[in-house]
Design an enzyme around this catalytic site. Structure first.
Site, mmCIF file in Angstrom:
data_model
loop_
_atom_site.group_PDB
_atom_site.id
_atom_site.type_symbol
_atom_site.label_atom_id
_atom_site.label_comp_id
_atom_site.label_asym_id
_atom_site.label_seq_id
_atom_site.Cartn_x
_atom_site.Cartn_y
_atom_site.Cartn_z
ATOM 1 N N HIS A 117 0.828 -1.211 0.000
ATOM 2 C CA HIS A 117 0.000 0.000 0.000
ATOM 3 C C HIS A 117 0.861 1.259 0.000
ATOM 4 O O HIS A 117 2.063 1.191 0.226
ATOM 5 C CB HIS A 117 -0.944 0.012 1.210
ATOM 6 C CG HIS A 117 -0.253 0.147 2.529
ATOM 7 N ND1 HIS A 117 0.214 -0.940 3.246
ATOM 8 C CD2 HIS A 117 0.072 1.238 3.277
ATOM 9 C CE1 HIS A 117 0.779 -0.528 4.366
ATOM 10 N NE2 HIS A 117 0.719 0.797 4.409
ATOM 11 N N GLU B 210 -3.644 3.868 2.256
ATOM 12 C CA GLU B 210 -3.825 4.151 3.675
ATOM 13 C C GLU B 210 -3.858 5.664 3.838
ATOM 14 O O GLU B 210 -3.034 6.381 3.276
ATOM 15 C CB GLU B 210 -2.672 3.568 4.494
ATOM 16 C CG GLU B 210 -2.789 3.812 5.980
ATOM 17 C CD GLU B 210 -1.635 3.215 6.776
ATOM 18 O OE1 GLU B 210 -1.636 3.394 8.006
ATOM 19 O OE2 GLU B 210 -0.736 2.582 6.181
#
Length: 140
Positions: A81, A130
């Site tokens: 991520h 995120e």
């Protein structure tokens, strides 16, 4: 809502120790934090400092870890991520939800000790993203 600073790139790994050696010996990293467990998220984490962001090494703590599934598909590990900072996590969550993006769960405390949430990759140009509240001075 504005795109905030890139805080870190999350890299899933089957072995934090082997990844630490790689970042130290091959990539020349000089500041590598001590690995620590985050049982609430099912992972062991370690941060590698780069001049303008961090690499977050993520190892599963067990078969129930969300990283375990990623490593089953990518046994050598890889980019998991990207994480961007925002000044207000609640405001950011409302923004993404208002756009129809799938926020994965409620905000929770992340590895930097600040609130985070994830946005589904299908709503983020193919990248698991995120979103984290900007850490206070002195955090990881």
């Amino acid at each position: 809502m504005k795109l905030g600073r890139l805080n870190h790139v999350g890299v899933a790994t089957p072995s934090i120790e082997a990844s630490i050696a790689y970042y130290r010996d091959v990539m020349g990293a000089q500041v590598i934090g001590a690995p620590f467990d985050m049982p609430s998220q099912g992972v062991k984490v370690c941060f590698v400092d780069a001049p303008n962001f961090q690499v977050e090494l993520i190892e599963p703590l067990g078969a129930d870890s969300p990283i375990h599934g990623f490593l089953a598909k990518n046994p050598a590990g890889g980019q998991h991520h990207m994480c961007y900072e925002v000044p207000d996590i609640a405001q950011a969550k409302a923004w993404f939800e208002g756009l129809g993006c799938r926020v994965l769960g409620e905000p929770r405390i992340g590895a930097h000790g600040t609130p985070i949430f994830f946005v589904h990759p299908k709503d983020m140009n193919g990248v698991l993203t995120e979103i984290m509240e900007t850490p206070k001075e002195g955090a990881h």
